[in-house]
Design an enzyme around this catalytic site. Structure first.
Site, PDB file in Angstrom:
ATOM      1  CD  GLU A   1      62.260 -66.655 -12.307  1.00 55.16           C
ATOM      2  OE1 GLU A   1      63.331 -66.349 -12.861  1.00 55.16           O
ATOM      3  OE2 GLU A   1      62.069 -67.738 -11.725  1.00 55.16           O
ATOM      4  CG  ASP A   2      57.049 -64.247 -13.139  1.00 56.60           C
ATOM      5  OD1 ASP A   2      57.326 -65.458 -13.105  1.00 56.60           O
ATOM      6  OD2 ASP A   2      56.909 -63.557 -12.119  1.00 56.60           O
TER       7      ASP A   2
END
Ligand code: MN
Length: 505
Positions: free
Chosen positions: A74-75
């Site tokens: 996700e990041d």
């Protein structure tokens, strides 16, 4: 930040376990190397702290590795394929579960907190996903002061109303207390300050006396031939005290602000200790509780008694075995660490949904079946079985049991309004059911529906976590066809009524 610090917290890890955690450590460190937290610290610190807290729970290496990696997709924008190739389908599954949970947001409709908690559990699919998410949240709460102020409150409320109660239900009391106390300071800062003061004042006056009493207990136990025991004491959590003061009004009636713990090897030692204490000090009537014979629904086991110490104070004593102590602090996580797998014999059919959350199912990662049969590893922590049988329940726990018994997740889906309110519907429900569940006026004027921002036909089946938006028009009205689409009795009744009125015209 050294991987050693994580490894030393792990419970006698295997060679493979050490290798896996080390590999995940290096991968995450590299993936997040250009990435900073709001505090300005390296982002990797967050993963490092999360992994350490997971290791403290004595949890397995796979879960710790997933904890280190939980933000790489996700990041740090690492591909799913890469993660799967390096770490396998199981770890990818855990990471994606954590990401999915991160998308569910609490937007302050208190009447929906229970549904949202259920949605969390349903969405996670695996209890390890929730545990990682809870530990992730703990570090985010510990660093919340760096987060922009306009976000702090939402995150703190979500923690207080969703995450902390989930930790409590999973028996993870230590985590529950830590989450609660930090969140409390943001959500109700004034009450927090007042409660901290009350707590400090009380502890200040009582701690010396308590230590003296603790020594007297040690002497008394030794005199009676109990040799192998540990003692300590704990101070009640701030939020927990605040809630108790709310119910009991007066601080002088709260006897467990400081509680003594006696830990002995066996259950029969526990009863022996209780007998010895009662022989020496007068117990307060009505305060002797045998949570060993009658565990609390979240699995808590201990003997409790409250004693007049002889120097005008009254103190609660909790007596338990080491195993019970581990469970009391770490809850379900204590069971996940059992190398030999879950203990227990037969499953209460009402509790099969919890089975679905337990990881002892390597099969699903082979892409085969998602269904649990009774034969399929008939292994479930004993206390979870007890959930269905417990006799002595307080109100909150009664509700919990009711919810468990209805086999909730097998029959319901949870969807959102665009504002984030949770609507809970029977499985296979359509946007029409959703519309009537929100309001009959909306149901009666459905023109079109959007699911996750896309226009869909009105017979579309809704799924967990969908965001549903209804487009209404004043002159739209129910048609006969809707009767075949609608699932809920409420929607059908409204449709029938409206069609009936039309045909009478
Ligand atoms: Mn995170």
């Amino acid at each position: 930040m050294e991987v050693k610090e994580i490894l030393t917290l792990m419970n006698s890890p295997s060679k493979e376990g050490i290798d896996l955690v080390t590999k995940a450590f290096n991968f995450a460190k590299e993936a997040h190397k250009d990435h900073k937290r709001f505090s300005g610290e390296p982002y990797f610190l967050h993963l490092f702290e999360t992994a350490k807290n997971l290791a403290r729970l004595n949890i397995d290496a796979t879960t710790i590795a997933a904890g280190l990696l939980h933000d790489v997709v996700e990041d740090a924008h690492r591909g799913r394929a890469e993660v799967e190739k390096e770490f396998g389908a199981e770890i990818l599954f855990l990471i994606e579960g954590v990401t999915k949970l991160g998308k569910l947001k609490y937007h302050g409709a208190e009447r929906h907190t229970e549904s949202l908690r259920k949605l969390f559990v349903a969405t996670s699919q695996d209890i390890r996903v929730i545990i990682i998410k809870l530990v992730d949240r703990l570090h985010n709460m510990q660093t919340l002061k760096y987060v922009p102020e306009n976000k702090q409150r939402r995150i703190a409320e979500e923690t207080l109303y969703i995450y902390a109660p989930l930790a409590h239900r999973l028996g993870m009391r230590r985590l529950n207390r830590e989450l609660e106390d930090i969140a409390f300071s943001y959500v109700f800062p004034e009450d927090y300050k007042k409660t901290v003061k009350v707590l400090k004042d009380t502890v200040k006056g009582a701690e010396e006396k308590l230590k003296k009493f603790l020594n007297n207990i040690k002497t008394e136990l030794a005199k009676n031939g109990i040799r192998n025991f540990k003692t300590d004491y704990r101070v009640k959590g701030i939020y927990s005290l605040f809630q108790k003061l709310g119910r009991k009004e007066e601080i002088k009636n709260v006897h467990d602000i400081l509680a003594i713990r006696v830990i002995v090897p066996t259950e029969s030692d526990c009863y022996k200790v209780l007998g010895i204490l009662h022989g020496e000090w007068q117990p307060l009537p009505g305060r002797i509780k045998d949570f060993m014979s009658f565990p609390k629904p979240n699995g808590y086991r201990s003997l409790h008694t409250t004693l007049f110490t002889g120097d005008t104070s009254i103190v609660e004593v909790q007596i338990r075995t080491e195993e019970m102590h581990q469970e009391a602090e770490f809850g379900i996580a204590a069971h996940l660490s059992y190398k030999e797998g879950y203990k227990g014999k037969d499953i209460n059919p009402n509790l099969l949904w919890i089975m679905k959350l337990l990881p002892a199912r390597p099969k699903i990662f082979g892409g085969k079946t998602n269904e649990i049969s009774r034969k399929d590893a008939l292994t479930i922590p004993q206390w979870i079985q007890h959930l269905g049988e417990a006799q002595h329940l307080d109100k909150e726990n009664e509700d919990l049991i009711e919810n468990l018994k209805t086999d909730f997740f097998a029959h319901r889906v949870f969807v959102f309004t665009p504002k984030g309110d949770v609507i809970d519907l029977p499985r296979e429900s359509s946007p029409i059911d959703f519309a009537y569940a929100v309001h009959s006026d909306i149901g009666n004027h459905v023109f079109a529906a959007k699911v996750n921002n896309k226009l869909v036909s009105l017979d579309t089946e809704l799924h967990n976590g969908d965001i549903v938006e209804i487009v209404v028009k004043k002159n739209s009205k129910p048609s006969k066809k809707w009767l075949n689409i609608a699932k809920t009795t409420m929607a059908k009744r409204h449709i029938r009524n409206t069609i009936g009125e039309q045909s009478n015209l």
